[in-house]
Write a protein that holds these residues in place. Structure first.
Motif, PDB file in Angstrom:
ATOM      1  N   ALA A  34       0.814  -1.219   0.000  1.00 46.38           N
ATOM      2  CA  ALA A  34       0.000   0.000   0.000  1.00 46.38           C
ATOM      3  C   ALA A  34       0.850   1.273   0.000  1.00 46.38           C
ATOM      4  CB  ALA A  34      -0.953  -0.001   1.188  1.00 46.38           C
ATOM      5  N   GLU A  35       1.915   1.275   0.799  1.00 42.81           N
ATOM      6  CA  GLU A  35       2.756   2.474   0.894  1.00 42.81           C
ATOM      7  C   GLU A  35       3.418   2.797  -0.449  1.00 42.81           C
ATOM      8  OE1 GLU A  35       6.533   3.932   3.532  1.00 42.81           O
ATOM      9  OE2 GLU A  35       5.000   2.743   4.542  1.00 42.81           O
ATOM     10  N   ILE A  36       3.868   1.777  -1.148  1.00 40.52           N
ATOM     11  CA  ILE A  36       4.471   2.000  -2.464  1.00 40.52           C
ATOM     12  C   ILE A  36       3.418   2.524  -3.431  1.00 40.52           C
ATOM     13  CG2 ILE A  36       5.531   0.875  -4.474  1.00 40.52           C
ATOM     14  CD1 ILE A  36       6.878  -1.032  -2.455  1.00 40.52           C
ATOM     15  N   ARG A  37       2.222   1.943  -3.375  1.00 42.48           N
ATOM     16  CA  ARG A  37       1.138   2.420  -4.235  1.00 42.48           C
ATOM     17  C   ARG A  37       0.836   3.885  -3.939  1.00 42.48           C
ATOM     18  NH1 ARG A  37      -1.312  -1.864  -3.302  1.00 42.48           N
ATOM     19  NH2 ARG A  37      -2.681  -1.029  -1.717  1.00 42.48           N
ATOM     20  N   ASP A  38       0.778   4.234  -2.641  1.00 44.72           N
ATOM     21  CA  ASP A  38       0.466   5.606  -2.243  1.00 44.72           C
ATOM     22  C   ASP A  38       1.553   6.593  -2.656  1.00 44.72           C
ATOM     23  OD1 ASP A  38      -1.840   4.589  -1.116  1.00 44.72           O
ATOM     24  OD2 ASP A  38      -1.122   4.711   0.955  1.00 44.72           O
TER      25      ASP A  38
END
Length: 142
Positions: A34-38
């Motif tokens: 999720a953090e990479i996507r964000d």
């Protein structure tokens, strides 16, 4: 048409773009990524290219602690052997779809070793399903 081997940073960039294109939307891996996507994949790719250039070409570009990064992810999204098996399944499939040769095989082997060691470091024990999946006995350097 014959596939070429992984030979350059551009090859790694293409491989990692394809791999993360799958991993970021995978049902099981979506949470941990999720953090990479964000942040956007483009901010992550140079770091991952550095990591894989260091692993495969001994370029010494990656100077971070991969374990520290994954400890942070693990604290937010507890990583299980199932996560590592899925990561490896996608990694191997992406490597095989795009490349063939000794460096591509080395990328798959390093993926196996890294996933197994990272899981063990994060959770503090082995997992039978992951051990079997990576063929743990074959990972032992003799």
């Amino acid at each position: 048409m014959a596939k070429s081997d992984i030979a350059t940073r551009d090859d790694l960039y293409a491989l990692l773009s394809a791999f993360y294109g799958l991993a970021l939307v995978d049902d099981l891996l979506a949470g941990p990524f999720a953090e990479i996507r964000d942040q956007g994949l483009e901010s992550h790719l140079p770091v991952m290219c550095d990591f894989w250039e260091t692993m495969l070409f001994r370029e010494r570009k990656y100077r971070r602690s991969a374990l520290s990064v994954h400890r942070h992810v693990h604290s937010e999204h507890p990583l299980t052997s199932a996560h590592f098996i899925r990561w490896l399944t996608l990694w191997w499939a992406t490597v095989d779809a795009m490349f063939a040769g000794p460096v591509a095989e080395q990328a798959k082997l390093f993926g196996r070793r890294t996933a197994w060691a990272m899981h063990r470091a994060l959770v503090g024990h082995d997992a039978d399903d992951l051990d079997e999946f990576v063929d743990r006995e074959a990972l032992i350097i003799r």
